[in-house]
Design a protein around this motif. Structure first.
Motif, PDB file in Angstrom:
ATOM      1  N   GLN A   3       0.834  -1.205   0.000  1.00 17.65           N
ATOM      2  CA  GLN A   3       0.000   0.000   0.000  1.00 17.65           C
ATOM      3  C   GLN A   3       0.870   1.258   0.000  1.00 17.65           C
ATOM      4  N   SER A   4       1.978   1.221   0.720  1.00 12.17           N
ATOM      5  CA  SER A   4       2.907   2.357   0.744  1.00 12.17           C
ATOM      6  C   SER A   4       3.519   2.583  -0.632  1.00 12.17           C
ATOM      7  N   SER A   5       3.896   1.504  -1.313  1.00 13.93           N
ATOM      8  CA  SER A   5       4.449   1.619  -2.668  1.00 13.93           C
ATOM      9  C   SER A   5       3.408   2.162  -3.630  1.00 13.93           C
ATOM     10  N   TYR A   6       2.165   1.703  -3.484  1.00 13.24           N
ATOM     11  CA  TYR A   6       1.078   2.183  -4.339  1.00 13.24           C
ATOM     12  C   TYR A   6       0.877   3.683  -4.146  1.00 13.24           C
ATOM     13  N   ALA A   7       0.846   4.135  -2.902  1.00  6.95           N
ATOM     14  CA  ALA A   7       0.644   5.558  -2.610  1.00  6.95           C
ATOM     15  C   ALA A   7       1.777   6.397  -3.197  1.00  6.95           C
ATOM     16  N   LEU A   8       3.003   5.906  -3.113  1.00  6.59           N
ATOM     17  CA  LEU A   8       4.154   6.621  -3.668  1.00  6.59           C
ATOM     18  C   LEU A   8       4.049   6.715  -5.189  1.00  6.59           C
ATOM     19  N   LEU A   9       3.683   5.606  -5.841  1.00 12.10           N
ATOM     20  CA  LEU A   9       3.517   5.607  -7.299  1.00 12.10           C
ATOM     21  C   LEU A   9       2.358   6.503  -7.734  1.00 12.10           C
ATOM     22  N   GLN A  10       1.272   6.502  -6.971  1.00 16.05           N
ATOM     23  CA  GLN A  10       0.125   7.357  -7.307  1.00 16.05           C
ATOM     24  C   GLN A  10       0.514   8.828  -7.196  1.00 16.05           C
ATOM     25  N   SER A  11       1.275   9.160  -6.177  1.00 18.22           N
ATOM     26  CA  SER A  11       1.745  10.542  -6.005  1.00 18.22           C
ATOM     27  C   SER A  11       2.640  10.956  -7.169  1.00 18.22           C
ATOM     28  N   SER A  12       3.518  10.052  -7.582  1.00 14.62           N
ATOM     29  CA  SER A  12       4.402  10.327  -8.719  1.00 14.62           C
ATOM     30  C   SER A  12       3.597  10.503 -10.002  1.00 14.62           C
ATOM     31  N   LEU A  13       2.594   9.666 -10.205  1.00 12.77           N
ATOM     32  CA  LEU A  13       1.728   9.779 -11.380  1.00 12.77           C
ATOM     33  C   LEU A  13       0.981  11.108 -11.378  1.00 12.77           C
TER      34      LEU A  13
END
Length: 122
Positions: A3-13
């Protein structure tokens, strides 16, 4: 962890989407005074990682011309295009990634003071 990785990728997107849509901006100069000796120029350096555009507002004590230069992609752009010097203006110029120089030339036989505000949109 996933979930932490997903949130980081979503922020980058989200950040990249804003850049692609030219929704980010940065003030490069705000009411900055440039003192230009007679028949000379001064410049403002603009560093950017992305292409976009700049909005320039200027007020000069004597007419000036403006040139935007990028040496990474040997390009220059003059404003005004007619070459006729201006004493004030509010205009937009496209900008490329890398180091750009907004050069303000004074053809006057007297020293010129230019007040400039530059906002970078990328």
């Amino acid at each position: 962890a996933l979930q932490s990785s997903y949130a980081l990728l979503q922020s980058s997107l989200d950040n990249m989407t804003q850049i692609a849509n030219l929704q980010k901006n940065q003030t490069i100069a705000s009411g900055t005074a440039l003192h230009i000796p007679k028949n000379s120029f001064d410049s403002v350096e603009i560093q950017t990682s992305y292409a976009g555009y700049i909005r320039v507002q200027l007020q000069a004590t004597h007419p000036v011309t403006v040139m935007l230069t990028n040496y990474k992609y040997p390009t220059t752009m003059d404003f005004p295009v007619s070459g006729t010097p201006i004493s004030s203006g509010n205009f937009v110029l496209p900008i490329l990634d890398g180091t750009n120089y907004l050069e303000i030339y004074s053809p006057s036989d007297m020293d010129t003071t230019v007040t400039v505000t530059i906002t970078l949109y990328y």
